[in-house]
Design a protein around this motif. Sequence first.
Motif: not given
Ligand code: ATP
Length: 455
Positions: A139-143, A148-158, A282-287, A317-319
């Motif tokens: 959960f990230r309380d995004e501003m 949709g699910v692209m920038r959610g507040r509750e989202f699934l991450m690996k 679209i950022e889909v992951g980060q290491i 490392h997140g997806i």
């Molecule tokens: P962003 O820059 O998009 O806010 P982030 O760099 O803060 O993302 P990370 O901490 O790198 O996010 O999280 C790993 C992955 O989780 C991101 O690469 C992204 O794909 C996904 N993710 C991050 N924030 C969200 C969100 N609010 N909704 C859906 N997926 C997210």
Amino acid sequence: MRLSQYFLPVLKENPAEAQIVSHRLMLRAGMIRQQAAGIYSWLPLGWRVLKRIERIVHEEQQRAGHIPLLMPTLQPAELWRESGRYDDYGQEMLRITDRHKRELLYGPTNEEMITDIFRSAIGSYRDLPLTLYHVQWKFRDEMRPRFGVMRGREFLMKDGYNFDLTKEAALHAYNRHLVSYLRTYERMGLQAIPMRADSGPIGGEDTHEFLVLADTGESEVFYDSEITDLRFGDRQIDYADETQCRAVLEEFTSRYARTDETHDEALFAQIPEARRRKARGIEVGQIFYFGTKYSEPMGAVVVGPDGSRQPVHMGSHGIGVSRLLGAIIEASHDERGIIWPEGVTPFPVGIVNLKQGDAATDGACEALYAALAERGLEALYDDRDERAGAKFATMDLIGLPWRITAGPRGLASNTVELTNRRTGETEVLSPADAVERVAAAYAPVKAREYPVAVG
Ligand code: ATP
Ligand code: MG
């Protein structure tokens, strides 16, 4: 699955609240329902794709030797005070107080908790290297939750975390993750380009983001067009081999590719002009490699070979598992709807019965359904009493890669139609051949699977 017995609440109208095509199509195809800003229910069709994606992520992590576990969504504030991030993280962190007035938070990420697990159990370099990961809701309380699910507040991450004795070993873990991510995204039909990025609140020296190019992406990116020619493909790689993993990293980072945070105009200008690209992604992951940023303050130390106590070197490392649904649709759709890549489709094939209630047609469809099931292919069989046009529109909207259409006219000469959703090409062939063709189309998908116990 028989459509008459399924729950597929498709919408005829375009939902007004959706600004981008993936959000619009996910709502129209009955995949998700918003329950509060940035918080979604996953309806059956959406849930299936989410699980497909999650499964691929598990398979590729375990293929790379990483070990699954599951941490809770709620975390004690105390752990985050140890790293100093409780106060630093800011308003994105959802803070919760329980009935005993104990402070909790809904985890936005898990560096602290995994470091706590590590330090409670491991004290010797002999237990290294170790990479643990989980797939869990964050959960990230995004501003501005949006798209949709692209920038959610509750989202699934690996999110995965490596623990190593030395910086060199931790950089091998970093490279190993890069390789496993390339393979993961390609199995989903995506090209995700590793780009040098900024580390943000996770911290650290080395970091790459994986970006899917799309006009609707929130990140501004700059790259050498040659990078888009690279494919990982089905190469065999030994994940324990440092040289092999480093070579892949070098290959995939050999061309200029950066997000706006690290963009360097002077370096960019050195690329021949015809190859310079400025686009959105679209950022889909980060290491990340961040060394001892968490292990030092939190006391995650091991006794090294020389007997000295040293903080371990770590990375995370997140997806973005749930974001990937949006990213895949942005990259793969047309004016009629979604076009699922075969690796992630909710059902491999649809069956359209053109004359429901006609004994011969019903029988042929049932036989097709059974023959596909025998091949391990669960069809979505449209057995509703609807006109053909409506059935085709639903199939096109939900985007199954293959459709078999059966009607009395064709069946009179023992034929059905097999249609490819992406190309629109239709072939007339016998039901048995149609089943063979679909099975053959999924053979490469099955060949890429890796046996895991969870997913
Ligand atoms: P962003 O820059 O998009 O806010 P982030 O760099 O803060 O993302 P990370 O901490 O790198 O996010 O999280 C790993 C992955 O989780 C991101 O690469 C992204 O794909 C996904 N993710 C991050 N924030 C969200 C969100 N609010 N909704 C859906 N997926 C997210
Ligand atoms: Mg990120």
